[in-house]
Design a protein around this motif. Sequence first.
Motif, PDB file in Angstrom:
ATOM      1  N   THR A  89       8.666 -17.816  38.963  1.00 20.14           N
ATOM      2  CA  THR A  89       8.260 -18.414  40.067  1.00 20.14           C
ATOM      3  C   THR A  89       6.947 -17.728  40.588  1.00 20.14           C
ATOM      4  O   THR A  89       5.861 -18.426  40.858  1.00 20.14           O
ATOM      5  CB  THR A  89       9.192 -18.623  41.151  1.00 20.14           C
ATOM      6  OG1 THR A  89      10.441 -19.207  40.584  1.00 20.14           O
ATOM      7  CG2 THR A  89       8.952 -19.522  42.229  1.00 20.14           C
ATOM      8  N   VAL A  90       7.158 -16.440  40.899  1.00 19.21           N
ATOM      9  CA  VAL A  90       6.044 -15.526  41.270  1.00 19.21           C
ATOM     10  C   VAL A  90       4.780 -15.993  40.542  1.00 19.21           C
ATOM     11  O   VAL A  90       3.856 -16.021  40.788  1.00 19.21           O
ATOM     12  CB  VAL A  90       6.390 -14.062  41.730  1.00 19.21           C
ATOM     13  CG1 VAL A  90       5.040 -13.166  41.864  1.00 19.21           C
ATOM     14  CG2 VAL A  90       7.330 -14.069  42.699  1.00 19.21           C
ATOM     15  N   TYR A  91       4.913 -15.688  39.077  1.00 20.34           N
ATOM     16  CA  TYR A  91       3.964 -15.942  38.130  1.00 20.34           C
ATOM     17  C   TYR A  91       3.074 -17.150  38.245  1.00 20.34           C
ATOM     18  O   TYR A  91       1.932 -17.251  38.277  1.00 20.34           O
ATOM     19  CB  TYR A  91       4.433 -15.622  36.628  1.00 20.34           C
ATOM     20  CG  TYR A  91       3.050 -15.749  35.547  1.00 20.34           C
ATOM     21  CD1 TYR A  91       2.309 -14.857  35.561  1.00 20.34           C
ATOM     22  CD2 TYR A  91       3.125 -17.264  35.011  1.00 20.34           C
ATOM     23  CE1 TYR A  91       1.248 -15.188  34.562  1.00 20.34           C
ATOM     24  CE2 TYR A  91       2.213 -17.316  34.099  1.00 20.34           C
ATOM     25  CZ  TYR A  91       1.107 -16.505  34.018  1.00 20.34           C
ATOM     26  OH  TYR A  91       0.176 -16.472  33.141  1.00 20.34           O
ATOM     27  N   LEU A  92       4.151 -18.362  38.571  1.00 21.18           N
ATOM     28  CA  LEU A  92       3.459 -19.663  38.488  1.00 21.18           C
ATOM     29  C   LEU A  92       2.444 -19.770  39.872  1.00 21.18           C
ATOM     30  O   LEU A  92       1.622 -20.457  39.809  1.00 21.18           O
ATOM     31  CB  LEU A  92       4.771 -20.876  38.402  1.00 21.18           C
ATOM     32  CG  LEU A  92       5.192 -20.998  37.071  1.00 21.18           C
ATOM     33  CD1 LEU A  92       6.456 -21.953  37.192  1.00 21.18           C
ATOM     34  CD2 LEU A  92       4.266 -21.745  36.175  1.00 21.18           C
ATOM     35  N   ARG A  93       3.121 -18.995  40.891  1.00 20.26           N
ATOM     36  CA  ARG A  93       2.136 -19.297  42.216  1.00 20.26           C
ATOM     37  C   ARG A  93       1.225 -18.407  41.963  1.00 20.26           C
ATOM     38  O   ARG A  93       0.055 -19.041  42.352  1.00 20.26           O
ATOM     39  CB  ARG A  93       3.263 -18.570  43.442  1.00 20.26           C
ATOM     40  CG  ARG A  93       4.176 -19.687  43.645  1.00 20.26           C
ATOM     41  CD  ARG A  93       4.951 -19.115  45.024  1.00 20.26           C
ATOM     42  NE  ARG A  93       6.145 -19.807  45.407  1.00 20.26           N
ATOM     43  CZ  ARG A  93       7.440 -19.030  45.668  1.00 20.26           C
ATOM     44  NH1 ARG A  93       7.462 -17.835  45.440  1.00 20.26           N
ATOM     45  NH2 ARG A  93       8.475 -19.897  45.770  1.00 20.26           N
TER      46      ARG A  93
END
Length: 152
Positions: A89-93
Amino acid sequence: MGKILVWLEDFFRDRNFLKLIHVTENLVSKVLSLALIVVIFVALYDLVLVLVTDLFKEEPLGFFNRTLIELFGFFLNILIALELLENITVYLRKHIVQLELVVTTALIAVARKIIIFDPGKYQKIDLIALGVAIVCLAISYGIIRYSNQKKF
């Protein structure tokens, strides 16, 4: 043939090629996220099934048939999966890999191995190796935290 070469040359220019890589990374990250969500719910179902089975059995010899260590293993598996989902999720954000989160996930995974460690199955050197791994990860985490605090 000339148009194909022009198209290929245009396609492989840095900007266009990097755009393709970016789209691919996003697509793979989203597919991994969906797969991980499925894994989390299956693991959660498994945990609930084990708890309900052990709670409602009519055996007078103890409250849980399984040891608490095994039950903790189920809980920690779900926690590790949630941490992995947070990493994605952090990578996608932000489109960065947050190193502190990755090391935290690794710490949880190694701690899980230590918690459920069965001395009858493994040799003592395996426990020592897990101990060394957790110390190294803890030092790494400390260094990362220290360097992140210095930036702000």
